[in-house]
Design a protein around this motif. Structure first.
Motif, short mmCIF file in Angstrom:
data_model
loop_
_atom_site.label_atom_id
_atom_site.label_comp_id
_atom_site.label_asym_id
_atom_site.label_seq_id
_atom_site.Cartn_x
_atom_site.Cartn_y
_atom_site.Cartn_z
N ALA A 19 0.81 -1.22 0.00
CA ALA A 19 0.00 0.00 0.00
C ALA A 19 0.84 1.27 0.00
O ALA A 19 0.35 2.34 -0.34
CB ALA A 19 -0.93 0.00 1.21
N PHE A 20 2.12 1.15 0.36
CA PHE A 20 2.98 2.33 0.47
C PHE A 20 4.08 2.35 -0.58
O PHE A 20 5.04 3.09 -0.46
CB PHE A 20 3.53 2.42 1.89
N GLY A 21 3.94 1.49 -1.61
CA GLY A 21 4.87 1.49 -2.73
C GLY A 21 6.11 0.63 -2.56
O GLY A 21 7.00 0.66 -3.40
N ASN A 22 6.18 -0.14 -1.48
CA ASN A 22 7.33 -1.00 -1.23
C ASN A 22 7.12 -2.37 -1.86
O ASN A 22 6.00 -2.87 -1.88
CB ASN A 22 7.55 -1.18 0.27
N SER A 23 8.20 -2.98 -2.32
CA SER A 23 8.13 -4.35 -2.81
C SER A 23 8.20 -5.31 -1.63
O SER A 23 9.05 -5.16 -0.75
CB SER A 23 9.29 -4.65 -3.76
N VAL A 24 7.28 -6.27 -1.63
CA VAL A 24 7.24 -7.28 -0.57
C VAL A 24 7.26 -8.65 -1.24
O VAL A 24 6.43 -8.93 -2.10
CB VAL A 24 5.96 -7.14 0.29
N SER A 25 8.23 -9.48 -0.84
CA SER A 25 8.35 -10.83 -1.38
C SER A 25 7.97 -11.83 -0.31
O SER A 25 8.34 -11.69 0.86
CB SER A 25 9.78 -11.11 -1.83
N LEU A 26 7.25 -12.85 -0.71
CA LEU A 26 6.88 -13.91 0.23
C LEU A 26 8.12 -14.54 0.84
O LEU A 26 8.13 -14.88 2.02
CB LEU A 26 6.02 -14.97 -0.48
N SER A 27 9.18 -14.65 0.06
CA SER A 27 10.41 -15.28 0.56
C SER A 27 10.98 -14.55 1.78
O SER A 27 11.72 -15.16 2.56
CB SER A 27 11.45 -15.37 -0.55
N GLU A 28 10.63 -13.28 1.96
CA GLU A 28 11.10 -12.52 3.13
C GLU A 28 10.55 -13.11 4.44
O GLU A 28 11.08 -12.84 5.51
CB GLU A 28 10.64 -11.06 3.05
N PHE A 29 9.49 -13.90 4.33
CA PHE A 29 8.83 -14.43 5.53
C PHE A 29 9.20 -15.88 5.82
O PHE A 29 8.61 -16.49 6.70
CB PHE A 29 7.31 -14.27 5.37
N ARG A 30 10.19 -16.44 5.08
CA ARG A 30 10.61 -17.80 5.37
C ARG A 30 11.09 -17.85 6.81
O ARG A 30 11.71 -16.93 7.32
CB ARG A 30 11.75 -18.25 4.44
N GLY A 31 10.75 -18.92 7.48
CA GLY A 31 11.08 -19.06 8.89
C GLY A 31 9.95 -18.58 9.79
O GLY A 31 10.03 -18.70 11.01
N GLU A 32 8.89 -18.03 9.18
CA GLU A 32 7.72 -17.57 9.93
C GLU A 32 6.47 -18.24 9.36
O GLU A 32 6.43 -18.58 8.18
CB GLU A 32 7.55 -16.06 9.81
N LYS A 33 5.47 -18.38 10.19
CA LYS A 33 4.17 -18.85 9.71
C LYS A 33 3.43 -17.64 9.16
O LYS A 33 3.49 -16.56 9.75
CB LYS A 33 3.37 -19.49 10.86
N VAL A 34 2.77 -17.82 8.01
CA VAL A 34 2.14 -16.70 7.33
C VAL A 34 0.71 -17.04 6.94
O VAL A 34 0.45 -18.12 6.41
CB VAL A 34 2.94 -16.31 6.05
N VAL A 35 -0.20 -16.10 7.20
CA VAL A 35 -1.57 -16.18 6.72
C VAL A 35 -1.67 -15.23 5.54
O VAL A 35 -1.46 -14.02 5.69
CB VAL A 35 -2.57 -15.76 7.82
N VAL A 36 -1.94 -15.77 4.36
CA VAL A 36 -2.13 -14.95 3.16
C VAL A 36 -3.62 -15.01 2.83
O VAL A 36 -4.15 -16.09 2.58
CB VAL A 36 -1.31 -15.47 1.97
#
Length: 156
Positions: A19-36
């Motif tokens: 929402a603020f123009g930043n790139s977000v990759s799912l791979s950044e969250f490896r090692g964490e549980k994620v709800v998409v």
């Protein structure tokens, strides 16, 4: 219709603009549980209810080790206004060409008031720390979904 994900599948990686123009990759969250979670349109009644439910339950989900990412086909500018208006404290990601929704099985045929069309299917996919699908729910209801998800995940 695209193939829906199931428990045990490896979730397709993605990089989207938030929402603020930043790139977000799912791979950044490896090692964490994620709800998409995938939702059709920011600032509509059902999507607002669902987003606010995630916001209001974020601390209990975080305490259980879950991060939350919301994905919709809205432009980043619309997501920014939605995030600010509703005081959302988790990333909202723009999938304007619905490539990610298609890859995750959250884009397909829908029926509404007797009309059939292609669109975003309200869906939630939970990933484990290795990026594997732990739980995939499609055609979820906006109201009450987060409470059901917490029960399904054993989050108090």
């Amino acid at each position: 219709m695209t193939q829906q994900l199931s428990a045990g599948d490896h979730a397709p990686d993605f990089t989207l603009t938030d929402a603020f123009g930043n790139s977000v990759s799912l791979s950044e969250f490896r090692g964490e549980k994620v709800v998409v979670y995938f939702y059709p349109a920011a600032a509509t009644p059902g999507c607002t209810t669902q987003a606010c439910d995630f916001r209001d339950n974020l601390s209990s989900l975080a305490a259980a080790g879950y991060r939350v990412l919301g994905v919709s086909p809205d432009a980043p500018e619309k997501l920014r206004a939605f995030s600010e208006d509703e005081h959302l404290t988790f990333p909202l990601l723009s999938d304007e060409d619905h490539t990610v929704a298609e890859a995750w099985g959250a884009w397909g045929e829908k029926k509404n008031y007797g009309k059939t069309y292609e669109g975003l299917i309200r869906s939630t996919v939970v990933l484990d720390e290795d990026g594997q699908v732990a739980l995939a729910q499609y055609n979820v209801k906006a109201t009450g979904h987060v409470a059901k998800l917490r029960r399904d995940l054993g989050v108090s």
